[in-house]
Design an enzyme around this catalytic site. Structure first.
Site, mmCIF file in Angstrom:
data_model
loop_
_atom_site.group_PDB
_atom_site.id
_atom_site.type_symbol
_atom_site.label_atom_id
_atom_site.label_comp_id
_atom_site.label_asym_id
_atom_site.label_seq_id
_atom_site.Cartn_x
_atom_site.Cartn_y
_atom_site.Cartn_z
ATOM 1 N N LEU A 1 24.670 4.824 -21.975
ATOM 2 C CA LEU A 1 25.138 3.668 -22.742
ATOM 3 C C LEU A 1 25.395 2.444 -21.871
ATOM 4 O O LEU A 1 26.094 1.511 -22.258
ATOM 5 C CB LEU A 1 26.391 4.048 -23.536
ATOM 6 C CG LEU A 1 26.185 5.266 -24.455
ATOM 7 C CD1 LEU A 1 27.468 5.595 -25.193
ATOM 8 C CD2 LEU A 1 25.059 5.042 -25.447
ATOM 9 N N CYS A 2 24.827 2.453 -20.682
ATOM 10 C CA CYS A 2 24.998 1.352 -19.741
ATOM 11 C C CYS A 2 23.979 0.254 -20.047
ATOM 12 O O CYS A 2 22.818 0.541 -20.293
ATOM 13 C CB CYS A 2 24.717 1.929 -18.354
ATOM 14 S SG CYS A 2 25.878 1.475 -17.145
ATOM 15 N N HIS A 3 24.437 -1.010 -20.006
ATOM 16 C CA HIS A 3 23.495 -2.118 -20.250
ATOM 17 C C HIS A 3 22.631 -2.356 -19.016
ATOM 18 O O HIS A 3 23.104 -2.227 -17.896
ATOM 19 C CB HIS A 3 24.268 -3.412 -20.522
ATOM 20 C CG HIS A 3 25.092 -3.373 -21.758
ATOM 21 N ND1 HIS A 3 26.351 -2.820 -21.801
ATOM 22 C CD2 HIS A 3 24.838 -3.807 -23.017
ATOM 23 C CE1 HIS A 3 26.835 -2.923 -23.025
ATOM 24 N NE2 HIS A 3 25.934 -3.509 -23.780
ATOM 25 N N MET B 1 29.728 0.716 -12.920
ATOM 26 C CA MET B 1 28.822 1.870 -12.993
ATOM 27 C C MET B 1 27.718 1.746 -11.948
ATOM 28 O O MET B 1 27.267 2.747 -11.382
ATOM 29 C CB MET B 1 28.217 1.996 -14.400
ATOM 30 C CG MET B 1 29.207 2.380 -15.481
ATOM 31 S SD MET B 1 30.307 3.740 -15.046
ATOM 32 C CE MET B 1 29.124 5.049 -14.727
ATOM 33 N N GLU B 2 27.285 0.512 -11.691
ATOM 34 C CA GLU B 2 26.250 0.290 -10.676
ATOM 35 C C GLU B 2 26.788 0.631 -9.291
ATOM 36 O O GLU B 2 26.114 1.268 -8.490
ATOM 37 C CB GLU B 2 25.770 -1.168 -10.737
ATOM 38 C CG GLU B 2 24.816 -1.478 -11.894
ATOM 39 C CD GLU B 2 25.447 -1.443 -13.282
ATOM 40 O OE1 GLU B 2 26.697 -1.434 -13.384
ATOM 41 O OE2 GLU B 2 24.694 -1.414 -14.275
ATOM 42 N N ASP C 1 20.848 15.232 1.409
ATOM 43 C CA ASP C 1 19.442 15.659 1.487
ATOM 44 C C ASP C 1 18.893 15.549 2.906
ATOM 45 O O ASP C 1 18.178 16.425 3.381
ATOM 46 C CB ASP C 1 18.611 14.812 0.520
ATOM 47 C CG ASP C 1 17.165 15.252 0.492
ATOM 48 O OD1 ASP C 1 16.274 14.405 0.680
ATOM 49 O OD2 ASP C 1 16.909 16.460 0.315
#
Lengths: 158, 277
Positions: B75-77, B113-114, B128
């Protein structure tokens, strides 16, 4: 539709049932559970009990239990009433009412709500007997009853 | 009850409409840690890993990830980021790598969120790159450190309520911490902002002969429920009461475990196992 109450007064099963179904024609099943004060428990001849609770938290926990039940089963509504204060043997102490389109959801949810209430809602009973007063201890069987429902994620696909 | 902005009134997920929000300058900072053996950290510092330069790769991975956030978080723009930075710091006391990210834009919605995604993916990339020599690395401490801009105002991470800065958008809640004092006597000084309001119920209340107590956070060895319980059980005559039986604890009326952090103004309740129904 999702009603909880903590009150000193008695409740009326018929009135609560009517309130749950008011204005709806999609209810196919309604399951109710009423818990009563027994005259025997940890000691025989319980004369009365006093129920204490944590105002504010209790109502929030009861709402949360109904929400969890609604997330697990396709329910149409539920009412959960718990009494506090002094009660005597034969007095009704707790009411769970659940409605759904089909019976399975209402039966399961009613049992789930009581199992969660027993271990998650901040109520404490003090029993008064001829040989003295004491706070009721927790029961392992209540913990086990709650544990069998598993976490939300595990039983999400029931 | 607080409304989740990502749920509509039927409880279904939806993307929040931000078309009427104003464009403002917004920035968010986040962090993560990758904890590892010191030999692994040494290998990173000396650039001895078979897969190549760990830090340069993790930095690029974090920047790329920030740009792909709306592909990952439902739901992130999608946002037009104007700056993404990923800084990596070798910390031999951890031991491990500390990752600090920052994202900026001028837009209608926040960029935390970014920043979190950049930190997460940089951490995964470090894992990794190094997993051949260390399989027990742990990715920890992922959180937003600060946000600025937008309707909710400035905000910074303050898990223990030790800085007033975190509540600068709401001056009514600004916190003050009392100086540490040597006295350990029980005081009842309610309404002070650095206090915890501790409540007791049922059998515990009767054993203690009191239903509440104010405790200053500064008296505790750490801002946690466990430290508060330690402090309570050290009070004269209380050890037995707090250790002899199973007790439950709620912070701000939600049941928690002993590791739960505390901050000034919290209501902490101790009580015996519940017996309703």
């Amino acid at each position: 539709m999702w009603h909880v109450a903590v009150q000193r007064e008695a409740f009326d099963l018929n009135q609560e049932s009517q309130a749950l179904r008011a204005g709806r024609r999609d209810v196919g099943a309604e399951v109710s559970f009423v818990g009563y004060v027994r005259d025997f428990n940890e000691r025989p001849e319980v004369q009365a009990l006093t129920l204490e609770h944590y105002p504010g938290m209790t109502e929030q926990q009861l709402q949360m239990i109904l929400q969890q039940a609604a997330a697990r089963w396709p329910l149409l509504g539920a009412r959960l009433i718990h009494r506090v204060g002094r009660l005597e043997p034969g007095d009704a102490i707790v009411l769970v009412l659940v409605s759904s389109a089909h019976r399975q959801a209402a039966f399961s949810a009613c049992e789930f709500i009581m199992d969660y209430l027993k271990t998650q809602a901040p109520f404490w009973k003090k029993e008064h007997t001829a040989t003295g007063d004491y706070w009721v201890s927790e029961r392992d069987t209540d913990q086990q009853a709650q544990a069998r429902w598993g976490s939300y994620r595990e039983s999400n696909h029931e | 009850m607080t409304q989740f902005t990502h749920l509509d009134e039927r409880g279904q997920a939806h993307m929040v409409d931000v078309s009427t929000k104003h464009n403002t300058f917004r920035e968010a900072k986040a962090q993560a840690c990758v904890r590892m053996q010191s030999a692994t950290l040494q290998a990173i510092a000396e650039d001895k890993l078979a897969k190549g330069d760990v830090l340069a790769t993790a930095r690029i991975a974090g920047i790329q990830a920030a740009k792909r956030t709306p592909d990952l978080i439902p739901l992130c723009h999608p946002l037009l980021l104007t700056k993404v930075s990923v800084e990596l710091e070798l910390d031999f006391t951890l031991p491990g790598v500390r990752i600090y990210t920052a994202c900026r834009l001028s837009g209608q919605t926040g960029v935390e969120m970014e920043a979190l995604t950049a930190a997460s993916v940089a951490a995964l990339t470090i894992y990794d790159m190094c997993k051949a020599i260390d399989k027990q690395m742990q990715i920890t401490d992922l959180c937003v450190l600060a946000k600025s801009g937008g309707k909710s105002g400035d905000w910074s991470f303050d898990p223990y309520g030790t800085q007033a800065a975190s509540l600068s958008a709401n001056p009514d809640l600004a916190l003050g911490i009392q100086p540490l004092t040597a006295s350990t006597e029980i005081e009842s000084t309610p309404n002070s902002a650095a206090e915890l309001e501790v409540r007791f119920f049922a059998g515990l209340r009767e054993s203690l002969e009191r239903d509440q107590l104010s405790v200053s956070l500064t008296r505790l060895t750490s801002p946690s429920v466990a430290a508060l319980l330690d402090w309570l059980s050290q009070q004269p005559g209380w050890q037995e009461v707090f250790t002899a039986r199973r007790l439950l604890v709620a912070v701000n009326q939600v049941m928690v475990d002993l590791e739960h952090p505390l901050q000034a103004g919290d209501e902490v309740a101790f009580f015996p196992p519940v017996t309703g129904g």
